[in-house]
Design an enzyme around this catalytic site. Structure first.
Site, PDB file in Angstrom:
ATOM      1  N   LYS A 139       0.840  -1.198   0.000  1.00 34.69           N
ATOM      2  CA  LYS A 139       0.000   0.000   0.000  1.00 34.69           C
ATOM      3  C   LYS A 139       0.886   1.265   0.000  1.00 34.69           C
ATOM      4  CE  LYS A 139      -3.613  -2.516  -0.260  1.00 34.69           C
ATOM      5  NZ  LYS A 139      -3.907  -3.646   0.452  1.00 34.69           N
TER       6      LYS A 139
HETATM    7  C1  LIG Z   1      -5.060  -4.583   0.794  1.00 36.63           C
HETATM    8  C2  LIG Z   1      -6.530  -4.629   0.676  1.00 36.63           C
HETATM    9  C3  LIG Z   1      -7.345  -5.214   1.658  1.00 36.63           C
HETATM   10  C4  LIG Z   1      -6.818  -5.987   2.817  1.00 36.63           C
HETATM   11  O1  LIG Z   1      -5.878  -5.346   3.574  1.00 36.63           O
HETATM   12  P1  LIG Z   1      -4.827  -6.235   4.427  1.00 36.63           P
HETATM   13  O2  LIG Z   1      -4.122  -5.208   5.241  1.00 36.63           O
HETATM   14  O3  LIG Z   1      -3.952  -6.948   3.455  1.00 36.63           O
HETATM   15  O4  LIG Z   1      -5.620  -7.170   5.266  1.00 36.63           O
HETATM   16  C5  LIG Z   1      -8.712  -5.147   1.505  1.00 36.63           C
HETATM   17  N1  LIG Z   1      -9.263  -4.543   0.452  1.00 36.63           N
HETATM   18  C6  LIG Z   1      -8.526  -3.981  -0.516  1.00 36.63           C
HETATM   19  C7  LIG Z   1      -9.212  -3.304  -1.657  1.00 36.63           C
HETATM   20  C8  LIG Z   1      -7.131  -4.024  -0.443  1.00 36.63           C
HETATM   21  O5  LIG Z   1      -6.415  -3.478  -1.435  1.00 36.63           O
END
Ligand SMILES: *Cc1c(COP(=O)(O)O)cnc(C)c1O
Length: 373
Positions: A184
């Protein structure tokens, strides 16, 4: 001359952050503590003073958001088929029923007309997803939610730093979930946060985060809801704090890279190759990803293989959730959401991270054009 492999995403951790993590490890307090409190305070300030609590993933934040909204067995929750599977898994996790609505072919986000058409008397909540950091029409979303008396748990996992009408995503709205997973824009290695509406919701979030426990006095301990183990550690929060210090620079650089992608592909790229660029939105999006929808002339696997041969990493975000086995077993099948099904097979994520160079973008565009021609 050998060309280095260019990944599609890459976390960049600076030396200050590495030092801060070392200090936490030496401090004798490595689980939830002062770094978590500091990270929550900074996130809250960034999000207009709203209450923010951190967790160990951006998946449990969604699940806890649903629980706080009172969603459970018998309830329907509407979301998009084009997201990371976490978005729908959490609906199953709380015992509710996932309902999908097809996407808009241009934004690749849930089509709000189709969302509204999917509402039934059992619908309790909506989980919108801002794919690649591009928000949906937030005014319309909340208008629909108000008129149908629905809760919104925003899956803003990819949208920290995105805005709507000049306001940051997360600084307004109902429950808003962000992820700090490694890919992210801002990472804590793993982690997430949930933006809450009031002190009661914050209290409940804290209980769900740690076994339902409330402490009082010197040795008071009570449990009145079933919570889990979802707290963020100070080690993770130290990474998050170090990353968060750069959010404005990171977001600005991503926008620059996106502009450069558009300029380098040129205005005739779509006509020449039959591929589809993302919407050129430099107002709202944090440009978490730069995604193409490939033409029918090549399979995604072939495209990825040929890009890999050119030492360029390509992601695919995402295959349709409703066509995964767990969801097929619940009655979903091909033909239900035709736009999502086409995009889910043909969408690719090109390299996009803050330390990419202008030359990297040129290299990617050159490779894409040579593979597609
Ligand atoms: C990354 C992501 C998640 C989950 O986040 P985590 O921290 O990996 O559990 C959920 N929804 C979307 C759209 C994502 O990109």
């Amino acid at each position: 001359m050998t060309t280095a492999f260019l990944p599609f995403a890459k976390p960049v951790i600076d030396e200050d952050t590495i030092r801060a993590v070392g200090e936490v490890l030496r401090s004798g307090w490595i689980t939830t503590g002062p770094k978590v409190a500091a990270f929550e305070a900074q996130l809250s300030e960034y999000l207009g003073g709203r209450i923010v609590r951190t967790f160990n993933s951006g998946t449990c934040t969604l699940e806890i958001g649903l629980r706080i909204a009172g969603v459970g067995p018998g309830d329907e929750v509407i979301t998009t088929p084009i997201s990371w599977v976490a978005t729908a898994n959490v609906i199953l996790e709380v015992g509710a029923t996932p309902v999908f609505a097809d996407i808009d072919p241009v934004t690749r986000n849930i089509d709000l007309d189709k969302l509204e058409a999917a509402i039934t008397p059992r619908t309790r909540a909506i989980i919108p997803v801002y794919l690649a950091g591009l928000p949906v029409d937030m005014d319309r979303l909340y208008d629909i939610a108000r008129r149908h008396n629905l809760r919104v748990i925003e899956d803003a996992a990819q949208a920290l730093g995105s805005t709507w009408g000049g306001q940051r995503i997360g600084s307004f709205g109902d429950l808003v979930s962000f992820s700090f997973q490694a890919n992210k824009n801002i990472t804590s290695s793993e982690g997430g946060c949930l933006v809450l509406n009031n002190a009661d919701e914050a209290k409940l979030a804290e209980k769900y985060r740690l076994q339902g426990v409330t402490r009082s006095g010197m040795d008071g301990l009570e449990v009145d809801v079933l919570g889990g183990k979802f707290n963020m550690t100070d080690v993770a929060a130290a990474i998050g704090l170090g990353q968060f210090a750069h959010i404005d620079r990171v977001t600005a650089r991503r926008k620059e890279l996106a502009r450069l992608y558009f300029d380098t592909f040129g205005s005739d790229f779509e006509a020449r190759f039959g591929a589809q660029l993302p919407p050129a939105n430099f107002e709202d999006s944090n440009w978490h990803m730069f995604q193409l929808v490939l033409p029918e002339t090549i399979t995604r696997a072939d495209f990825m293989t040929q890009m890999m041969e050119r030492k360029i990493g390509i992601g695919y975000h995402y295959p349709c959730i409703h066509l995964l086995k767990l969801y097929r077993e619940r009655g979903f099948h091909e033909g239900m959401f035709p736009i999502a099904e086409r995009v889910g097979q043909r969408i690719v994520s090109l390299p996009m991270f803050a330390t990419m160079t202008d030359e990297d973008v040129e290299r990617v565009v050159g490779a894409v054009e040579s593979v597609l021609s």
